[in-house]
Design an enzyme around this catalytic site. Structure first.
Site, PDB file in Angstrom:
ATOM      1  CE  LYS A   1      -4.435   0.946   0.242  1.00 38.70           C
ATOM      2  NZ  LYS A   1      -5.585   0.116  -0.146  1.00 38.70           N
TER       3      LYS A   1
ATOM      4  CG  ASP B   1      -7.360   3.308  -0.681  1.00 38.39           C
ATOM      5  OD1 ASP B   1      -7.774   2.141  -0.598  1.00 38.39           O
ATOM      6  OD2 ASP B   1      -7.477   4.122   0.267  1.00 38.39           O
TER       7      ASP B   1
HETATM    8  P1  NDP Z   1     -12.904   7.836  -2.756  1.00 39.41           P
HETATM    9  O1  NDP Z   1     -11.837   8.823  -2.559  1.00 39.41           O
HETATM   10  O2  NDP Z   1     -13.450   7.588  -4.099  1.00 39.41           O
HETATM   11  O3  NDP Z   1     -14.144   8.161  -1.798  1.00 39.41           O
HETATM   12  C1  NDP Z   1     -13.988   8.259  -0.436  1.00 39.41           C
HETATM   13  C2  NDP Z   1     -15.306   8.664   0.179  1.00 39.41           C
HETATM   14  O4  NDP Z   1     -15.225   8.537   1.599  1.00 39.41           O
HETATM   15  C3  NDP Z   1     -15.658  10.112  -0.096  1.00 39.41           C
HETATM   16  O5  NDP Z   1     -17.050  10.259  -0.135  1.00 39.41           O
HETATM   17  C4  NDP Z   1     -15.064  10.815   1.108  1.00 39.41           C
HETATM   18  O6  NDP Z   1     -15.637  12.067   1.401  1.00 39.41           O
HETATM   19  C5  NDP Z   1     -15.345   9.822   2.218  1.00 39.41           C
HETATM   20  N1  NDP Z   1     -14.328   9.962   3.267  1.00 39.41           N
HETATM   21  C6  NDP Z   1     -12.986   9.839   3.122  1.00 39.41           C
HETATM   22  N2  NDP Z   1     -12.356  10.080   4.285  1.00 39.41           N
HETATM   23  C7  NDP Z   1     -13.323  10.358   5.157  1.00 39.41           C
HETATM   24  C8  NDP Z   1     -13.317  10.701   6.527  1.00 39.41           C
HETATM   25  N3  NDP Z   1     -12.166  10.791   7.207  1.00 39.41           N
HETATM   26  N4  NDP Z   1     -14.524  10.900   7.133  1.00 39.41           N
HETATM   27  C9  NDP Z   1     -15.687  10.806   6.436  1.00 39.41           C
HETATM   28  N5  NDP Z   1     -15.745  10.487   5.129  1.00 39.41           N
HETATM   29  C10 NDP Z   1     -14.593  10.277   4.517  1.00 39.41           C
HETATM   30  O7  NDP Z   1     -12.320   6.471  -2.129  1.00 39.41           O
HETATM   31  P2  NDP Z   1     -12.826   4.968  -2.348  1.00 39.41           P
HETATM   32  O8  NDP Z   1     -14.295   4.942  -2.557  1.00 39.41           O
HETATM   33  O9  NDP Z   1     -11.929   4.361  -3.336  1.00 39.41           O
HETATM   34  O10 NDP Z   1     -12.448   4.315  -0.945  1.00 39.41           O
HETATM   35  C11 NDP Z   1     -13.384   4.238   0.139  1.00 39.41           C
HETATM   36  C12 NDP Z   1     -12.937   3.164   1.114  1.00 39.41           C
HETATM   37  O11 NDP Z   1     -12.901   1.896   0.438  1.00 39.41           O
HETATM   38  C13 NDP Z   1     -11.535   3.327   1.706  1.00 39.41           C
HETATM   39  O12 NDP Z   1     -11.522   2.796   3.013  1.00 39.41           O
HETATM   40  C14 NDP Z   1     -10.665   2.455   0.801  1.00 39.41           C
HETATM   41  O13 NDP Z   1      -9.486   2.041   1.461  1.00 39.41           O
HETATM   42  C15 NDP Z   1     -11.614   1.301   0.567  1.00 39.41           C
HETATM   43  N6  NDP Z   1     -11.374   0.462  -0.602  1.00 39.41           N
HETATM   44  C16 NDP Z   1     -11.272   1.006  -1.854  1.00 39.41           C
HETATM   45  C17 NDP Z   1     -11.115   0.159  -2.943  1.00 39.41           C
HETATM   46  C18 NDP Z   1     -11.085   0.689  -4.332  1.00 39.41           C
HETATM   47  O14 NDP Z   1     -11.043  -0.137  -5.264  1.00 39.41           O
HETATM   48  N7  NDP Z   1     -11.139   1.982  -4.575  1.00 39.41           N
HETATM   49  C19 NDP Z   1     -10.975  -1.285  -2.776  1.00 39.41           C
HETATM   50  C20 NDP Z   1     -11.181  -1.756  -1.423  1.00 39.41           C
HETATM   51  C21 NDP Z   1     -11.335  -0.888  -0.395  1.00 39.41           C
HETATM   52  P3  NDP Z   1     -14.862  13.426   0.999  1.00 39.41           P
HETATM   53  O15 NDP Z   1     -14.968  13.509  -0.491  1.00 39.41           O
HETATM   54  O16 NDP Z   1     -15.594  14.491   1.708  1.00 39.41           O
HETATM   55  O17 NDP Z   1     -13.447  13.273   1.466  1.00 39.41           O
HETATM   56  O1  2IT Z   2      -7.983  -1.567  -0.514  1.00 31.77           O
HETATM   57  C1  2IT Z   2      -7.968  -2.073  -1.650  1.00 31.77           C
HETATM   58  O2  2IT Z   2      -8.132  -3.281  -1.829  1.00 31.77           O
HETATM   59  C2  2IT Z   2      -7.768  -1.181  -2.802  1.00 31.77           C
HETATM   60  N1  2IT Z   2      -7.700   0.022  -2.614  1.00 31.77           N
HETATM   61  C3  2IT Z   2      -7.642  -1.749  -4.177  1.00 31.77           C
HETATM   62  C4  2IT Z   2      -6.234  -2.222  -4.420  1.00 31.77           C
HETATM   63  C5  2IT Z   2      -5.936  -2.661  -5.826  1.00 31.77           C
HETATM   64  O3  2IT Z   2      -4.745  -2.960  -6.048  1.00 31.77           O
HETATM   65  O4  2IT Z   2      -6.815  -2.733  -6.676  1.00 31.77           O
END
Ligand code: NDP
Ligand code: 2IT
Length: 448
Positions: A129, A169
């Protein structure tokens, strides 16, 4: 031979001593270690070869300076990270997070979780990561590009299609991956799959954008089926409005659930008639605005300041898809009092240990992140496969493979939980199943 509890206690003590001031990392490690007591009883060889001490220590931790120039000509400096946690079962694989809260402890917790999640996918990917404390909010496209180019100018030395493959992420989506990949290619002259989540025109996989959210719902669907239930007619609350949340909402709606609330870090919207996802996509994916703008399009919806309040909305399904520790004990108790039936983790470690205990004590069906959000990275591995083969599968092909993988992860996780005496406890099942494959590979490869 020491008792398993003592072995685990010793490892945990060492982790805290070696990694001070990293509470999220301690939390992630403790949850996994606590699940492993019966595994250690069955496998004394893991203790003799110090597998636990080795598995909690990242193979490599990189920290670097990221200087860039903003639109006013001022020089800015951020800190970049890449933690290459474990390569026992494949090249390091895991996303990059750009958020002001990023520090080494957060990247380490994510890399540690990623190792076991990637193992659960059944695909040959190790855990890593990275990210930066850079805040993309309010930055121009030019500033984002400047930052990404500087970040990659350092990171390129440490990554490669068979070495370490980053992805998105929080704060890193298609736009950022494009700039990062472009700079990588420019420096190395290599056109290979060193990133996943790439645009479709330059080697990205169809369905990667949707994969984490869709995968979460496929997992939930399979779990509910086991309990004679389905998603049809269920009310869902989904925190966040980013990549994971949007496509979790889309699949939830397709499977017949009513999504009534979504959020961002400022607040949440409640639309009892069902969230209009086209509006959310327009606000978040196109305009990059705050979620409160939703009310301008749908005046009958409510907007409430403060993201935590979303857990006070009555629902059958709670899907935390924003960030770590977003559901604490108090929120968990409110959800239970309001009759929540299942909690599906889309974000990484979104529930505190106290919240998980409340859910499990109250017989709420609970899916841990490393199992239920594995669809994103699994589809990343499918993107790597397509890049190696120099071909592209259709959306339907990738989506069908994703669904198969999520169903298999659910079955394996619940089966392993049962086998080790924790029937119905997917936290234990995911930790044990994820650990066993990595530990087995480490044993086979000697003391490395
Ligand atoms: P994005 O940046 O696309 O979206 C994040 C969302 O979460 C936004 O709406 C953001 O709001 C909100 N957010 C972020 N930080 C905070 C906080 N401290 N308090 C409240 N709301 C918050 O990220 P992702 O959708 O990609 O990721 C979301 C979660 O999923 C994370 O935990 C990530 O690690 C996990 N994840 C992502 C994967 C992926 O493929 N993208 C895969 C597996 C897990 P704002 O815009 O106001 O910051
Ligand atoms: O937390 C996660 O699994 C991710 N942000 C996706 C990682 C990836 O390599 O697709």
């Amino acid at each position: 031979m020491k008792a398993p509890e003592q072995v685990i206690g010793d490892v945990m003590e060492q982790v805290i001593k070696r990694n001070p001031n990293e509470p999220e990392f301690h939390q992630a490690v403790l949850e996994v270690l606590e699940s492993l007591t019966p595994v250690i009883e069955r496998h004394p060889e893991f203790v003799e070869t110090n597998i636990l001490h080795r598995i909690v220590e990242p193979e490599r931790q990189l920290i670097f300076r990221v200087p860039w120039v903003d639109d006013n000509g001022r020089v800015q400096v951020n800190r970049g990270f890449r933690v290459q946690f474990n390569s026992a079962i494949g090249p390091y694989k895991g996303g990059l997070r750009f958020h002001p809260s990023v520090n080494l402890g957060i990247i380490k917790f994510l890399g540690f979780e990623q190792t076991f999640k990637n193992s659960l996918t059944g695909l040959p990917i190790g855990g890593g990561k990275g990210g930066s404390d850079f805040d993309p909010k309010g930055k121009s496209d030019n500033e984002i590009m400047s930052f990404c180019q500087s970040f990659m100018t350092e990171l390129y030395r440490y990554v490669g299609a068979d070495v370490d493959v980053p992805a998105g992420d929080i704060g890193v989506g298609a736009r950022e991956v494009g700039y990062l990949y472009g700079q990588y290619k420019r420096i190395t002259t290599l056109y290979h799959g060193v990133f996943t989540g790439k645009g479709i025109s330059y080697g990205g996989s169809l369905a990667r954008k949707e994969a984490t959210g869709y995968g979460l719902l496929y997992f939930l669907e399979e779990m509910l089926k086991d309990y004679g239930q389905s998603l049809k007619g269920k009310t869902a609350v989904i925190s966040g409005s980013g990549n994971v949340a949007i496509y979790a909402a889309e699949k939830a709606q397709q499977l017949g659930a009513l999504v009534v609330a979504m959020s961002d870090s400022n607040g949440y919207i409640y639309d009892p008639d069902g969230i209009k996802l086209d509006t959310i996509k327009q606000i978040k994916e196109v305009e990059r605005k705050r979620i409160k703008v939703y009310r301008e399009h749908h005046p009958s919806a409510q907007y409430h300041e403060g993201s935590k309040g979303i857990w006070t909305v009555k629902c059958d399904l709670a899907l935390p898809c924003a960030t770590q520790n977003e559901i604490d004990e108090e929120s968990a108790r409110i959800l239970v009092a309001n009759g929540v039936m299942a909690v599906g983790e889309g974000a990484n470690m979104p529930s505190t240990p106290e919240a998980i205990k409340v859910f499990q004590d109250n017989k709420v069906l609970f899916t841990p992140a490393k199992a239920s959000n594995a669809g994103g990275v699994a589809t990343s591995a499918l993107e790597m496969t397509q890049n190696s083969m120099r071909l592209a599968w259709t959306f339907e092909e990738v989506d069908a493979k994703l669904k198969d993988i999520m169903v298999r992860i659910y079955r394996q996780t619940s089966q392993v939980a049962k086998e080790y005496g924790f029937e119905g406890d997917l936290v234990k099942g995911a930790n044990i199943a994820g650990f066993l494959k990595v530990a087995d590979a480490m044993m086979a490869q000697g003391i490395v």
